[in-house]
Design a protein around this motif. Structure first.
Motif, mmCIF file in Angstrom:
data_model
loop_
_atom_site.group_PDB
_atom_site.id
_atom_site.type_symbol
_atom_site.label_atom_id
_atom_site.label_comp_id
_atom_site.label_asym_id
_atom_site.label_seq_id
_atom_site.Cartn_x
_atom_site.Cartn_y
_atom_site.Cartn_z
ATOM 1 N N PHE A 84 -2.820 105.553 -15.427
ATOM 2 C CA PHE A 84 -1.475 105.920 -14.981
ATOM 3 C C PHE A 84 -1.491 106.505 -13.578
ATOM 4 C CE2 PHE A 84 -1.171 106.264 -19.716
ATOM 5 C CZ PHE A 84 -0.312 105.182 -19.878
ATOM 6 N N GLU A 85 -2.621 106.331 -12.887
ATOM 7 C CA GLU A 85 -2.745 106.893 -11.541
ATOM 8 C C GLU A 85 -3.169 105.768 -10.600
ATOM 9 O OE1 GLU A 85 -5.049 110.831 -10.520
ATOM 10 O OE2 GLU A 85 -6.370 109.110 -10.246
ATOM 11 N N CYS A 86 -2.594 105.732 -9.416
ATOM 12 C CA CYS A 86 -2.908 104.672 -8.457
ATOM 13 C C CYS A 86 -4.349 104.817 -7.962
ATOM 14 C CB CYS A 86 -1.938 104.740 -7.284
ATOM 15 S SG CYS A 86 -2.403 103.659 -5.923
ATOM 16 N N GLY A 131 -1.601 108.470 -6.356
ATOM 17 C CA GLY A 131 -0.230 108.823 -6.725
ATOM 18 C C GLY A 131 0.055 108.438 -8.172
ATOM 19 N N LYS A 132 1.123 109.013 -8.723
ATOM 20 C CA LYS A 132 1.423 108.733 -10.132
ATOM 21 C C LYS A 132 2.754 108.015 -10.298
ATOM 22 C CE LYS A 132 -1.519 112.020 -12.464
ATOM 23 N NZ LYS A 132 -2.278 112.628 -11.391
ATOM 24 N N ALA A 133 3.386 107.640 -9.175
ATOM 25 C CA ALA A 133 4.702 106.987 -9.253
ATOM 26 C C ALA A 133 4.524 105.476 -9.401
ATOM 27 C CB ALA A 133 5.519 107.322 -8.007
ATOM 28 N N LEU A 134 4.033 105.064 -10.579
ATOM 29 C CA LEU A 134 3.792 103.636 -10.820
ATOM 30 C C LEU A 134 4.959 103.046 -11.602
ATOM 31 C CD1 LEU A 134 0.065 103.769 -12.019
ATOM 32 C CD2 LEU A 134 0.930 103.560 -9.701
ATOM 33 N N ILE A 135 5.292 101.786 -11.288
ATOM 34 C CA ILE A 135 6.297 101.112 -12.118
ATOM 35 C C ILE A 135 5.739 99.771 -12.603
ATOM 36 C CG2 ILE A 135 8.370 102.198 -11.142
ATOM 37 C CD1 ILE A 135 8.718 99.677 -9.434
ATOM 38 N N THR A 149 4.729 102.901 -6.151
ATOM 39 C CA THR A 149 5.882 103.001 -5.247
ATOM 40 C C THR A 149 5.536 103.836 -4.009
ATOM 41 O OG1 THR A 149 6.663 104.878 -6.532
ATOM 42 C CG2 THR A 149 7.607 102.737 -7.067
ATOM 43 N N GLN A 150 4.392 104.504 -4.056
ATOM 44 C CA GLN A 150 4.006 105.343 -2.926
ATOM 45 C C GLN A 150 3.236 104.554 -1.862
ATOM 46 O OE1 GLN A 150 3.109 109.093 -4.859
ATOM 47 N NE2 GLN A 150 1.661 109.461 -3.191
ATOM 48 N N CYS A 151 2.296 103.682 -2.298
ATOM 49 C CA CYS A 151 1.467 102.977 -1.303
ATOM 50 C C CYS A 151 1.487 101.459 -1.507
ATOM 51 C CB CYS A 151 0.028 103.491 -1.351
ATOM 52 S SG CYS A 151 -0.945 102.845 -2.725
ATOM 53 N N SER A 152 2.234 100.963 -2.466
ATOM 54 C CA SER A 152 2.399 99.541 -2.816
ATOM 55 C C SER A 152 1.134 98.851 -3.343
ATOM 56 C CB SER A 152 3.077 98.734 -1.697
ATOM 57 O OG SER A 152 2.369 98.763 -0.517
ATOM 58 N N LEU A 154 -7.032 102.892 0.997
ATOM 59 C CA LEU A 154 -8.091 103.315 0.080
ATOM 60 C C LEU A 154 -9.322 103.810 0.853
ATOM 61 C CD1 LEU A 154 -9.303 103.177 -2.963
ATOM 62 C CD2 LEU A 154 -10.428 101.148 -2.085
ATOM 63 N N PHE A 155 -9.790 102.997 1.803
ATOM 64 C CA PHE A 155 -11.004 103.384 2.528
ATOM 65 C C PHE A 155 -10.796 104.652 3.353
ATOM 66 C CE2 PHE A 155 -12.456 99.046 1.528
ATOM 67 C CZ PHE A 155 -13.732 99.352 1.083
ATOM 68 N N GLU A 156 -9.609 104.812 3.916
ATOM 69 C CA GLU A 156 -9.306 106.034 4.675
ATOM 70 C C GLU A 156 -9.467 107.263 3.800
ATOM 71 O OE1 GLU A 156 -5.980 104.876 8.008
ATOM 72 O OE2 GLU A 156 -5.343 105.979 6.222
#
Ligand code: ZN
Length: 421
Positions: free
Chosen positions: A15-17, A22-26, A61-64, A242-244
């Motif tokens: 449930f985490e990106c 982030g946790k704002a997944l849809i 929804t935070q980083c696509s 991700l790498f950043e």
């Protein structure tokens, strides 16, 4: 009747990106639950319950970032892995050329250490070894790892972890190049992998990753490349992010034709010496904006396209059956499991599938239980139509079967929409 298992202890939802935490997944896509795509069955297995797992994609929804929700235990997926890369001549050539191009580009000094994560049977390391480098493979598929070692590519039969990276560093020194050409999207905990890479990589070293490209998945409707081994669906934008976050920098990106379109990402330790290929990266980012990969609506449209693909293909197969035409499948790739299961195509429609890998011959497709034979079966029970499930090898397959075509046979390429050739 087919028995199924809900093996909750063998999978867990995320449930985490994976990219930004982030946790704002849809939820954006729901395919039919399937067994692990490479879990081919023996005749005796058919009598046992078969585990099916959900196959759903979430969008951050935070980083696509796009990721699979249910993570099937890697022990279940990879310990008894049967997919051997070198059975595909196209891949052998691909990796030989890759080894040459990479070693030319970065001019690694002779005898440098090159480590491949998810090295399979050594398909990439063999050509590097020939070029004069020290090579080390890492692959948890125990049987394949043992064979690779016996064939001259030392392969550690483990999952790559920071602890293993430390051990390798002590024994072999640091690596000029670390690659993960198909394993990267297979790995749930990328933080741990990248931490291991940071431990093992030389200061001026290169970490090269290949992953299916989200842009092609969407634009070419390659939904069947979604299966439980593929946890991550990268765009350039999310890869950079991700790498950043993990203290590394992406300095170049390329696209390859593998699997209908893959990204090759080059990363280095933060503030490394490699020149940033700004124009390459910008080109991707611009295209990704144009294709709206950062908007959830794009994935709803994708879902509609898959449904259209399903209707068109199943109607075509139904029509052929009515006309008493006999259809066989060519290729039993992992994506065949997704396509057949999601479209509900079983042995009543596709009596058998042929595959050139001797690992799969004599076994049954996961989920649909269609038997897999060697291509000799085609002569024994001659089809009118061949459904090419390994569509990324459609050209070599059709070339190989030119006499089938000459005798009036036809090929069906199933995605992005069924095409008769
Ligand atoms: Zn995210």
């Amino acid at each position: 009747m087919k028995k199924t298992l809900s093996e909750s202890h063998l999978s867990k939802p995320r449930f985490e990106c994976r990219a930004c935490k982030g946790k704002a997944l849809i939820p954006v896509l729901s395919l039919a639950p399937t067994p692990p795509a490479n879990a081919f069955l023996t005749k005796a297995d058919l009598l046992q319950p078969e585990p099916f797992f959900p196959l759903d994609l979430d969008f951050c929804t935070q980083c696509s970032f796009v990721q699979l929700r249910d993570i099937v235990s890697p022990e279940l997926l990879f310990r008894d892995y049967v997919y051997v890369s070198s059975t595909s001549p196209v891949f052998v050539t691909h990796f030989e050329e890759l080894a040459k191009t990479i070693s030319r580009r970065f001019s690694f000094i002779e005898n440098s250490l090159i480590v491949d994560i998810g090295s399979n049977d050594g398909i990439l390391l063999k050509p590097f070894k020939k070029l004069g480098f020290r090579v080390l493979g890492i692959d948890p598929a125990e049987k394949i790892a043992r064979e690779a070692t016996a064939n001259g590519v030392e392969t550690i039969p483990e999952f790559f972890t920071p602890a293993l990276a430390k051990k390798i560093l002590e024994k072999h020194g640091s690596a000029a190049l670390i690659t993960a050409t198909s394993a990267f999207p297979h790995i749930d905990n990328l933080d741990e992998i990248v931490e291991g890479v940071r431990i093992l990589l030389k200061k001026d070293g290169v970490f090269m990753v290949e992953a299916y490209y989200l842009g092609d998945l969407i634009s070419k409707n390659l939904f069947d490349t979604i299966y439980h081994e593929h946890l991550s669906y990268f765009s350039v934008r999310t890869a950079i992010r991700l790498f950043e976050r993990l203290d590394m920098e992406v300095f170049d990106v390329e696209k390859t034709d593998t699997h209908g379109g893959s990204l090759r990402i080059f990363a280095e330790l933060r503030n490394g010496p490699h020149a940033l290929q700004r124009s390459h990266i910008q080109k991707f980012l611009k295209e990704e904006m144009e294709h709206k990969l950062h908007e959830s609506l794009t994935y709803q449209n994708f879902s509609h396209k898959i449904l259209k693909n399903k209707v068109a293909l199943t109607e075509l197969l139904r029509y052929l059956k009515k006309k008493k035409k006999f259809v066989a499948g060519y290729g039993a790739p992992a994506k065949g499991t997704t396509l057949l299961t999601h479209f509900g195509i079983g042995p009543e429609t596709l009596e058998y599938i042929v595959d050139d890998s001797h690992w799969k011959q004599g076994l049954y497709m996961p989920g649909t239980h269609i038997p897999v034979f060697s291509s000799a079966k085609l002569a024994e029970k001659n089809p009118d139509y061949i459904l090419i499930l390994a569509w990324n090898f459609a050209d070599p397959i059709m070339k190989k079967l030119s006499s089938f075509k000459a005798n009036g046979g036809k090929f069906i390429i199933p995605v992005p929409e069924p095409k008769l050739v």
